[in-house]
Design an enzyme around this catalytic site. Sequence first.
Site: not given
Length: 736
Positions: A267-268
């Site tokens: 995920d970021w």
Amino acid sequence: MKHTLVTLFSVMLLTLTSRSLAQEPLPVYLDDSQPVEARIEDALSRMTLKEKIAIIHAQSKFSAPGCPRLGIPELWLSDGPHGVRMEFVWDDWNHADWTNDSCTAYPALTCLAATFNPDLAFRYGNAIGQEARYRKKDIILGPGVNIYRTPLSGRNFEYMGEDPYLSSRMVVPYVKGMQQNGVAACLKHFALNNQEKNRDNINVEVSDRALREIYLPAFKAGVQEGGVWAIMGSYNKFRGQYCSHNEILINQILKKEWGFDGVMLTDWGSAHDTDEAARNGLDLEMGSWTNGLTWGVSSAYDNYYLAQPFLKKIESGELPESLLDEKVRRVLRLCFRTNMNRNRPYGCKLTPEHTEIARRVAEEGIVLLKNENHFFPIAPGRYQKIAVIGENAVKRLSEGGGSSELKPQKEISPLEGMIEKYGREHIVFTLGYASGAPNYSNELPSGLDVDSLVQEAVKVAREADVVLFFGGLNKNFQQDCEGDDRRNMDLPFGQNELIERIIKANPNTGIILISGNAVSMPWLSKVDGLIQSWYLGSQGGPATANVISGEVNPSGKLPFSIPVKLEDNSAHYFGEESYPGVNGTQYYKDDILVGYRWYDTRKIKPQFPFGYGLSYTTFRYGKARTDKKNYTANESVKLTFTLKNSGAKAGAETVQVYMSQKKPSVLRPVKELKAFKKVYLQPGEEQVVELEIPVQSFAFYDEGLGDWKLENDKYTLHVASSSRKIHSTATIEVNN
Ligand code: GLC
């Protein structure tokens, strides 16, 4: 003469060079006729160490570089699960404000789940895949399949409810539909993202059994049946290790046990350590904070954990290059499945078919929860003056909510849909309540005066023949929004008080809740009509009006239970250690008893049960029969029963089959969903419903064995129209 000679010479030259080029065979990695695995090995062998490092991490907010020298294209990623998100600037979270990046906004995944219609899930995934392909995206960051454990979680609207079987049956066709366009689906968030509060670092402690029986099945189905090409790690930890580079989840379960051959991406900002990222199966690093784990420094992609730090460890011999090669192979395989697949279609967007799918999913997902005294349907002409009250009748709900935000080319509001259906002269609208603009980090008050809104709403209600209140939640901070959770289960922005005032002014009031989560309903006994609607996207207005008017007979079923109060919910029953966690760790003490498994086993009556939904017609169930009485593990039970539309309107009923084991050696839920089917029937029509249920699906996960166990015992199959409404049962025996 001279001109002719020059022309002659250039033709000869062209012939010579083209013949020489034609003689040189295409490099294997560029040759479509070669097997993908050979193409991967050939490309890998041609890449330098630096090129291999470059291809496994981001070059911008939503892209990775490919390998320019070899002509391996950049990989472009885009949110999200409900449609193709707008474009961003290269290196931060600002919209690029292009004028050609609007999309069809499809209903949120809770709505898709509420249709209980896998065929629609395929069409939904295909539609987004077409729009993504047209927008030149190679990976769509969706669908989300995390289990609905608490009604407070900010992202439940992006997921498919509380039951692992429902989520599993709906995610497989979504993935297949999308990937047939040469666009990778990306299951998220792997794993145990069941709350947004402290999502960046909360450590989840959960038993192997609950992990296997509740939280992983949809991911496993997406991998082994859907053939998903990408998976995104969640922000949280599992047993003390970040999920995006988690030895147990990724190396042992996802890749070794399930055989996942795609790309595991972060995920970021969910990567935190080079050694773990290198060793524990992370293949593509996106969105890391690039200056020591604080807010991102611009264009510092070389700081990524799998960038220079990883390169240095390989060059020093601290980490073997084979770890890097395995990652590169997976990224290359993703390229050959997407942007290096010359045969993939070209996509399209904003087509009438896309609009039709958005509307169909919305119509089939809307759930009729209460309908007394024939409150619904409201046929055009039944009333002269219809009051439409509530901000959710007009608020643009595709905006906000976090990364699933969209820029729809159109978003027809419920109010617009009602005006279109009934005529402007019959509709009176007032806001009733107001929230602020969507925002991820804090409340933005509307600035409107609450009292005057309420006074106006009461007046409009009093003067109308019927009142439809459009309320619920929205995509604002601490509502249905990524990054945090609601603080309670109550309707926000003073809606409960407002509803009470409206009902007093006009008892002929119906409620339409738009949300991705359950809310408490203190006013329920005072209204005849209640609809659970969802974030319906572009076609929200027409779909809502079609159901309210009776043009469409509602057939949605709740994908999650609605408890009377928050304390009844399994996650909250066990206090703070269970939710939201204490000192950075939470214990899933509810274990396998999540959702209806909890309410039904602990005999806690929910306000509305999982799988519940009314129709404008009625259905009659016949006696359940099985093809025999005794089964072995590798057989399937053939279950049949008749279903009749005993009413006056065509409609669809989702029949559900729950299983219970007579004398299990371990605690088991009193029932578990093992099959469902949506049956469309004309008035008076009767069908024989046939369901095949694998006996192996009755097994439970035995932690001692570290495997699934099917016990010789009696098993009862409950034919139902919700987790609490059983129409018929059939008991069989399993003898292995
Ligand atoms: C967000 C979300 C994830 C999304 C990603 C890119 O933080 O958790 O679902 O795909 O970042 O926007």
